[in-house]
Design a protein around this motif. Sequence first.
Motif, mmCIF file in Angstrom:
data_model
loop_
_atom_site.group_PDB
_atom_site.id
_atom_site.type_symbol
_atom_site.label_atom_id
_atom_site.label_comp_id
_atom_site.label_asym_id
_atom_site.label_seq_id
_atom_site.Cartn_x
_atom_site.Cartn_y
_atom_site.Cartn_z
ATOM 1 N N UNK A 195 91.130 128.319 46.836
ATOM 2 C CA UNK A 195 90.688 127.929 45.497
ATOM 3 C C UNK A 195 89.717 126.743 45.525
ATOM 4 N N UNK A 196 89.933 125.808 46.460
ATOM 5 C CA UNK A 196 89.122 124.590 46.416
ATOM 6 C C UNK A 196 87.918 124.611 47.359
ATOM 7 N N UNK A 197 88.041 125.316 48.492
ATOM 8 C CA UNK A 197 86.929 125.278 49.460
ATOM 9 C C UNK A 197 86.216 126.628 49.541
ATOM 10 N N UNK A 198 86.993 127.687 49.747
ATOM 11 C CA UNK A 198 86.374 128.997 49.934
ATOM 12 C C UNK A 198 85.613 129.448 48.674
ATOM 13 N N UNK A 256 98.024 125.290 68.189
ATOM 14 C CA UNK A 256 97.179 125.137 66.992
ATOM 15 C C UNK A 256 95.887 124.382 67.314
ATOM 16 N N UNK A 257 95.954 123.469 68.278
ATOM 17 C CA UNK A 257 94.782 122.657 68.633
ATOM 18 C C UNK A 257 93.607 123.559 69.049
ATOM 19 N N UNK A 258 93.927 124.730 69.614
ATOM 20 C CA UNK A 258 92.865 125.631 70.104
ATOM 21 C C UNK A 258 92.227 126.458 68.992
ATOM 22 N N UNK A 259 92.776 126.364 67.795
ATOM 23 C CA UNK A 259 92.256 127.198 66.698
ATOM 24 C C UNK A 259 90.919 126.620 66.230
ATOM 25 N N UNK A 260 89.813 127.225 66.708
ATOM 26 C CA UNK A 260 88.513 126.604 66.431
ATOM 27 C C UNK A 260 88.086 126.732 64.972
ATOM 28 N N UNK A 261 88.571 127.731 64.266
ATOM 29 C CA UNK A 261 88.250 127.792 62.830
ATOM 30 C C UNK A 261 88.954 126.652 62.091
ATOM 31 N N UNK A 262 90.141 126.298 62.561
ATOM 32 C CA UNK A 262 90.834 125.150 61.960
ATOM 33 C C UNK A 262 90.063 123.861 62.279
ATOM 34 N N UNK A 263 89.609 123.743 63.516
ATOM 35 C CA UNK A 263 88.861 122.543 63.898
ATOM 36 C C UNK A 263 87.561 122.444 63.092
ATOM 37 N N UNK A 264 86.918 123.589 62.850
ATOM 38 C CA UNK A 264 85.700 123.633 62.014
ATOM 39 C C UNK A 264 85.980 123.104 60.612
ATOM 40 N N UNK A 279 88.214 120.971 59.733
ATOM 41 C CA UNK A 279 88.293 119.503 59.776
ATOM 42 C C UNK A 279 86.887 118.912 59.839
ATOM 43 N N UNK A 280 86.054 119.492 60.716
ATOM 44 C CA UNK A 280 84.689 118.945 60.863
ATOM 45 C C UNK A 280 83.935 118.989 59.543
ATOM 46 N N UNK A 281 84.056 120.132 58.841
ATOM 47 C CA UNK A 281 83.251 120.308 57.634
ATOM 48 C C UNK A 281 83.837 119.636 56.399
ATOM 49 N N UNK A 282 85.152 119.661 56.274
ATOM 50 C CA UNK A 282 85.738 119.211 55.000
ATOM 51 C C UNK A 282 86.852 118.179 55.102
ATOM 52 N N UNK A 338 92.071 115.381 53.389
ATOM 53 C CA UNK A 338 93.142 116.300 53.748
ATOM 54 C C UNK A 338 94.361 116.071 52.851
ATOM 55 N N UNK A 339 94.616 114.858 52.432
ATOM 56 C CA UNK A 339 95.715 114.609 51.495
ATOM 57 C C UNK A 339 95.492 115.363 50.187
ATOM 58 N N UNK A 340 94.227 115.380 49.720
ATOM 59 C CA UNK A 340 93.943 116.053 48.444
ATOM 60 C C UNK A 340 94.226 117.555 48.528
ATOM 61 N N UNK A 341 93.945 118.134 49.680
ATOM 62 C CA UNK A 341 94.079 119.589 49.800
ATOM 63 C C UNK A 341 95.463 119.994 50.325
ATOM 64 N N UNK A 342 95.961 119.261 51.301
ATOM 65 C CA UNK A 342 97.111 119.775 52.062
ATOM 66 C C UNK A 342 98.457 119.112 51.774
ATOM 67 N N UNK A 343 98.474 118.039 51.017
ATOM 68 C CA UNK A 343 99.761 117.354 50.825
ATOM 69 C C UNK A 343 100.274 117.493 49.398
ATOM 70 N N UNK A 344 101.584 117.293 49.261
ATOM 71 C CA UNK A 344 102.217 117.441 47.942
ATOM 72 C C UNK A 344 103.284 116.371 47.743
ATOM 73 N N UNK A 345 103.998 116.461 46.627
ATOM 74 C CA UNK A 345 105.100 115.520 46.381
ATOM 75 C C UNK A 345 106.320 116.320 45.930
ATOM 76 N N UNK A 346 107.453 115.663 45.873
ATOM 77 C CA UNK A 346 108.701 116.365 45.549
ATOM 78 C C UNK A 346 109.354 115.771 44.304
ATOM 79 N N UNK A 347 110.327 116.535 43.772
ATOM 80 C CA UNK A 347 111.019 116.105 42.541
ATOM 81 C C UNK A 347 112.090 115.082 42.856
ATOM 82 N N UNK A 348 112.002 113.896 42.253
ATOM 83 C CA UNK A 348 113.036 112.883 42.502
ATOM 84 C C UNK A 348 114.064 112.898 41.383
#
Length: 556
Positions: A329-332, A524-532, A534-537, A546-556
């Motif tokens: 939704x955010x990058x592709x 996972x380190x060998x996944x070059x599309x994943x490394x790309x 990181x390089x691009x975005x 990466x926090x904006x895209x990949x991290x979340x919070x929980x219900x307290x």
Amino acid sequence: MKIYVNGKETIINDNARNVLEALKEVGIEIPNLCYLSETSIYGACRMCLVEVEGNGTVTSCTLKPYEGMKIKTHTPDIYELRRGILELLLASHNRDCTTCERNGQCKLQKYAEDFGIRNVRFEKLDKSNIFDSSSLIIRDNSKCILCGDCVRACEEIQSVAAIDFAYRGFEAQVVPAFEDGLANSECVYCGQCVAYCPTGALTFRNDTKELYKAMKSGKTVIGMIAPAVRSAVQEELGLEGDMVMAGRLVNFLKMIGFSKVFDVSFAADLVAYEEAHEFKERIENGYKLPQFTSCCPGWVKFVEQFYPEFIGNLSSVKSPQQALGTLVKKIYARELGLDPQDIYVVSFMPCTAKKYESERPELAGEVDLVLTTKELAQIVKASGINLKHVQPEPFDRPYGLSSQSGLSFGKTGGVLGSVIKVLEEPLNISEISTEEAEGIRTTKIKVKDGRIVTGIAVFGLGKAREVIEKIKSGKIKADIVEVMACDYGCIGGGGQPYPNNSAKRQERARILRETVGMDVLVSPVENYHMQELYKKYLIKPLSEESHKILHTSFKH
Ligand code: HC1
Ligand code: SF4
């Protein structure tokens, strides 16, 4: 041990739990409606009666085998007794089989067929027709046979106890606590009650219609397939053991209108990479250890409800499902020049709780529709396309590449193993040892300063509760804990095909292991599309981006 079964000398396993299990191993399946090998023995349905010389007619689930015992499993009397039990059950059973979610996969229906029951001698008894569709788990008490399998699964395996028996005699029912809807209970949507229910009394919300609606809407439909789906969907399609199922599914989904199909295992690599760096930071700063994995939504809800003091221990990295949804939704979308509103993301999952996860307010909109393995199989069947004749195709790039680590998320220990793989170099890991005792897998790793870091992998929420209690009391020490709510991990998820028992789960684990072995990338380190990516975005793990895209919070 030697016993005599129907006049024949039979060697059975000395360690069999009971006669029912011992005979199953030698090819005699005693009918039963309330026996689960994973829970305590209830002995209520009485379908498993056998005749034992010198002991009369007894339930085989409660009977311990002994040397020389003489058993008859199929006498005219036993046949009559079993038939009578079935007719009594059917007299008060809602028999709308053709429109029942369990049609064709219901144990009661199967026995009615096996025993040739065409008429029920007893008067039809209408049970109170409590129907609860407030939740993802749908409860229809008019189909409940009071076997208690769901109650024991929820209480004994999961330690959630969201449902229990209420009332007595003919009024007896299985109800959620305080008789409120399941949606207002402590249910974590793991679907294990559904997996073990022998009839259609418990089912999950079927959302297949939503897919067709989306396809008609003109939106760009993008699919993603979870690791554990590919090792189980073939059970429904008569293609057991097919090792290239994921590729066939990619092609099939394209044939019916999907524009792209991505691999959730790609996002699993990404999540492992991010989570490993989060763990490294926590051990370096001594912050909130042990780190708990957070990709299993049933487990996350369990922590939020029962152990709120540990919410800060949950990794803040989103699950692969939500991470991939967000990437799309955010990058592709930006790369395609599309408005995210015009993209419809469909996730195929082995899990009922993944539907709940996608609907959590803080994650809503990232994945539009979650369909289980069973729903996927329905779509395939409804299409009339025989997957055997569909050529495998690779997943679409850039989110289609995965390593062995990412793919192994689908079975227990996969997340922990992937995190360790990522940290091999940064922490200069010199030794790894693993041992398993009482369902808890403990991995010790020696890191650069000579320190030993301990990881624990556990499946089943009951076991997870034990682990947390031991951590709290100081009986065990752990730095990172992986929990998957279902037996054997996602391969045992509540959305997998029926029967969803230990034997099937072990077979799925084997298929997944072999599929993992075919992957050329290891870490996972060998996944070059994943490394790309990181390089691009994303710049680097734990960055602001990466926090904006990949991290979340929980219900307290
Ligand atoms: Fe799972 Fe996961 S492994 S949670 O079990 O982290 O459901 O398969 O897709 O998201 O990858 C499930 C499986 C799944 C996520 C991944
Ligand atoms: Fe219990 Fe899981 Fe069923 Fe909810 S879905 S009632 S937690 S077994």
